[in-house]
Write a protein that holds these residues in place. Sequence first.
Motif, short mmCIF file in Angstrom:
data_model
loop_
_atom_site.label_atom_id
_atom_site.label_comp_id
_atom_site.label_asym_id
_atom_site.label_seq_id
_atom_site.Cartn_x
_atom_site.Cartn_y
_atom_site.Cartn_z
N LYS A 1 2.67 17.57 95.27
CA LYS A 1 1.23 17.39 95.14
C LYS A 1 0.57 18.74 95.37
N VAL A 2 -0.12 19.23 94.35
CA VAL A 2 -0.68 20.58 94.35
C VAL A 2 -2.19 20.52 94.16
N GLY A 3 -2.91 21.18 95.04
CA GLY A 3 -4.35 21.29 94.91
C GLY A 3 -4.73 22.64 94.31
N VAL A 4 -5.74 22.65 93.47
CA VAL A 4 -6.30 23.89 92.91
C VAL A 4 -7.78 23.90 93.25
N ALA B 1 -6.28 13.70 103.31
CA ALA B 1 -5.82 14.36 104.54
C ALA B 1 -4.29 14.32 104.64
N LYS B 2 -3.74 15.47 105.02
CA LYS B 2 -2.30 15.60 105.30
C LYS B 2 -1.41 15.13 104.15
N SER B 3 -1.78 15.48 102.93
CA SER B 3 -1.04 14.95 101.78
C SER B 3 -0.53 16.02 100.80
N PHE B 4 -0.99 17.27 100.92
CA PHE B 4 -0.63 18.28 99.93
C PHE B 4 0.58 19.11 100.34
N ASP B 5 1.45 19.34 99.38
CA ASP B 5 2.55 20.29 99.58
C ASP B 5 2.05 21.73 99.48
N PHE B 6 1.12 21.95 98.57
CA PHE B 6 0.65 23.31 98.30
C PHE B 6 -0.78 23.26 97.78
N ILE B 7 -1.59 24.21 98.23
CA ILE B 7 -2.95 24.36 97.72
C ILE B 7 -3.12 25.79 97.24
N LEU B 8 -3.53 25.94 96.00
CA LEU B 8 -3.85 27.25 95.42
C LEU B 8 -5.36 27.43 95.48
N THR C 1 1.52 24.75 102.56
CA THR C 1 0.98 26.11 102.47
C THR C 1 -0.26 26.13 101.60
N MET C 2 -1.26 26.91 102.04
CA MET C 2 -2.38 27.24 101.17
C MET C 2 -2.33 28.74 100.90
N ALA C 3 -2.30 29.10 99.62
CA ALA C 3 -2.26 30.51 99.22
C ALA C 3 -3.61 30.92 98.65
N LEU C 4 -4.12 32.04 99.14
CA LEU C 4 -5.40 32.59 98.68
C LEU C 4 -5.12 33.62 97.58
N VAL C 5 -5.81 33.47 96.45
CA VAL C 5 -5.72 34.47 95.39
C VAL C 5 -7.09 35.04 95.02
#
Length: 349
Positions: A177-180, A235-242, A263-267
Amino acid sequence: MQVQAYGAHAADKPLESLEITRRAPGAHDVQIDIAFCGICHSDLHQVRAEWAGTQYPCVPGHEIVGRVSAVGAHVTSHRVGDLVGVGCIVDSCQHCAECDEGLENYCDGMIGTYNAPTPDAPGWTQGGYAEKIVVHERYVLKVRHPEEQLAAVAPLLCAGITTYSPLRHWNAGPGKKVGVVGIGGLGHMGIKLAHAMGAHVVAFTTSDSKREAARQLGADEVVVSKNADEMAAHAKSFDFILNTVAAPHDLDALLVLLKRDGTMALVGAPATPHPSPNVFNLIMKRRSLAGSMIGGIPETQEMLDFCAEHGIVADIELVRADQINDAYERMLKGDVRYRFVIDNATLAG
């Protein structure tokens, strides 16, 4: 050789037509007739000296596509007539651990496509708002999209690789599950790429009006981040957020959406810092807050090939050279879906 370009002579001056000098191709150089160049928010930051160290005249542009018009005697990877691209890197030390691993983007000696030191006149690199560019073959990428898509390929050289690299590094794909966060020049590419990788994609926007647009880009769900109930439901559901947003904002509201070990990665690169996150939102679930910067040359080629295979290009608005200053102002207002691209054939007037 002298070529037509568009650039600025000072931070408070508009971009205008000017001539710049390009070196003659050396033994390992590729000369490219630039067809199109994307407009990145980084261009505006550098031209207007919002980032330190701008040298003038500044000719920006690091989302370059075109056709090879000459090659040096020892060039083996490209031929005259090839469709090619150049991104944010035109040189690096070529011998450090990062370069050896194909991570030239993290080389301390990386040379950016504009405003970086070079022995060429005038002493700093000049970018893709120009008719031609000469680049060492190592930093020239093959474009395998159909030629009619070439303008829309240009933003892949920055916006594409900036989002592809972290998605690949943190293993976006089936079952994830990926958030953008943000639906702009970077975010719209992040949604397309994560969808093509097979992830379950959730787009975050502050605007309810962008719901349908996000779904058309490939989002499975859309969350309006100002809606507390919609945020709480994830809440508490994402593997990764871009996180692609280039303005300071509340990181804690997003960190709490990560699973344990997420992990949340900032770009996005804001001009002023984000508010500091609450460390307990990290330590209580072993979450990570990370960053990522473009990608190395091998990964950029991988990204271009992936996009060609999946039919992915940027959503663009093509502009003439004399519309660049207006495009900058519209970009500041968010008035573009989703990336401006210059028709470089119009540079000569």
